[in-house]
Enzyme design. Structure first.
Site, PDB file in Angstrom:
ATOM      1  CE  LYS A   1      48.385  88.242  64.549  1.00 50.99           C
ATOM      2  NZ  LYS A   1      49.825  88.244  64.200  1.00 50.99           N
TER       3      LYS A   1
ATOM      4  CE  LYS B   1      48.029  86.716  68.472  1.00 51.15           C
ATOM      5  NZ  LYS B   1      49.406  86.909  67.977  1.00 51.15           N
TER       6      LYS B   1
END
Length: 328
Positions: A198, A251
């Protein structure tokens, strides 16, 4: 010289193009992220995400029903918590009568066959707006102390009926910590989809608008990844595999297709990608201006994420793309 090899022969008709197509999109590939707010009969459009709404629990259940009719069976709700319920230890995150857990339980009662992926991170419930506990003096995000909170949050979500736990906090060791707590409490059947890579990205802005969850001070760069790094994702991947993750996630997605591909090449676990709010907003705003064909661009974006190696995609386009696929 007349060419001997003619790749265009495999493009000469739609039937042949479809026959030799290497990558396909299916409604089964989609996980639909949805925003949850307090109240009743509320459906409020998010200005920075055209076409996306914040729903009260009753309206969210209606929205899930519409999505199920289109074939979408996987959902990831995110809560917007009233500021009065937030504190530095995110205590509301484990309240079974709170907005999020009560709604998760209600959804599973009404739609027992769908898959619910819940979010494990402190920021929706934190008065500091961070994914971990903030040291009051230094401002440091306290990794190990945060694991206690995240573990109890994950356990509460499993008790509410979550099928997949999604740790999005990026604290070190949280997958092993959550796996241990779930197993000790009889939830060995609950999966963990770790946010393996992320990144500290500028593409999250509309999401933070939707949930009012921006940090009150500092930023998230001490725990979210540097967007200049790719090899670091493989280190995080190895740790998540070792700690017991069932699936891994990258992400954002669209600016990180190389990372998706790298992770796909280096694991046998399912790989998911989060086509985040800013990526959605770019396409939608350009389409509103008439600069892009919104539908065609949407499908191209989703196909690129799948082609890079994602097995599943969290995307705000899910409902719209499912309708396109449903039309054939």
């Amino acid at each position: 010289m007349i060419p001997t090899h003619r790749p265009r022969r495999n493009r000469k008709s739609e039937v042949i193009r479809n026959m030799v197509q290497e990558t396909t999109l299916s409604v089964h590939d989609f996980i639909y992220p949805a925003f949850l707010i307090e109240g009743q009969n509320q459906q409020l459009e998010i200005h920075s995400m055209p076409g996306i709404h914040r729903f009260s629990a009753d309206r969210l259940i209606d929205e899930i029903g519409r999505c199920v009719e289109l074939g979408i069976k996987s959902f990831a709700p995110f809560p917007s918590i009233n500021d009065g319920l937030k504190d530095r230890l995110a205590k509301e995150s484990a309240n079974p009568e709170g907005l999020y857990l009560k709604t998760v339980a209600d959804i599973k009662r009404q739609f027992p066959d769908i898959v619910l992926m819940t979010d494990v991170a402190m920021d929706p419930y934190s008065s500091d707006g961070h994914d971990g506990i903030v040291d009051a003096d230094s401002g440091e995000i306290l990794n190990d102390a945060s694991l206690e909170v995240l573990g109890q949050m994950a356990l509460a979500q499993a008790r509410a009926g979550a099928d997949i736990i999604g740790p999005s906090d990026m604290m070190d060791g949280r997958v092993a910590w959550i796996r241990d707590i779930l197993d000790q409490n009889g939830f060995s059947h609950v999966s963990i989809m770790s946010y393996t890579a992320k990144y500290a990205s500028a593409f999250y802005g509309p999401f933070r608008d939707a949930l009012d969850s921006a940090p009150k001070r500092g930023d998230k760069k001490t725990y979210q990844m540097n967007y200049a790094n790719r090899r670091e994702a493989l280190r995080e991947l190895a740790l998540d595999e070792q700690e017991g993750a069932d699936m891994v996630m990258i992400k954002p997605a669209l600016s990180y297709l190389d990372v998706i591909h790298e992770v796909r090449t280096n694991t046998h676990l399912p790989v998911t990608a989060y086509n985040v709010s800013g990526e959605y907003a770019m396409v939608k705003s350009a389409a509103q201006q008439g600069w892009l064909d919104g539908e065609k661009t949407m499908m191209e974006v989703l196909m690129s994420i799948k082609r890079a190696g994602a097995d599943a995609i969290l995307t705000y386009f899910a409902k719209e793309a499912a309708a396109v696929l449903h039309r054939g």
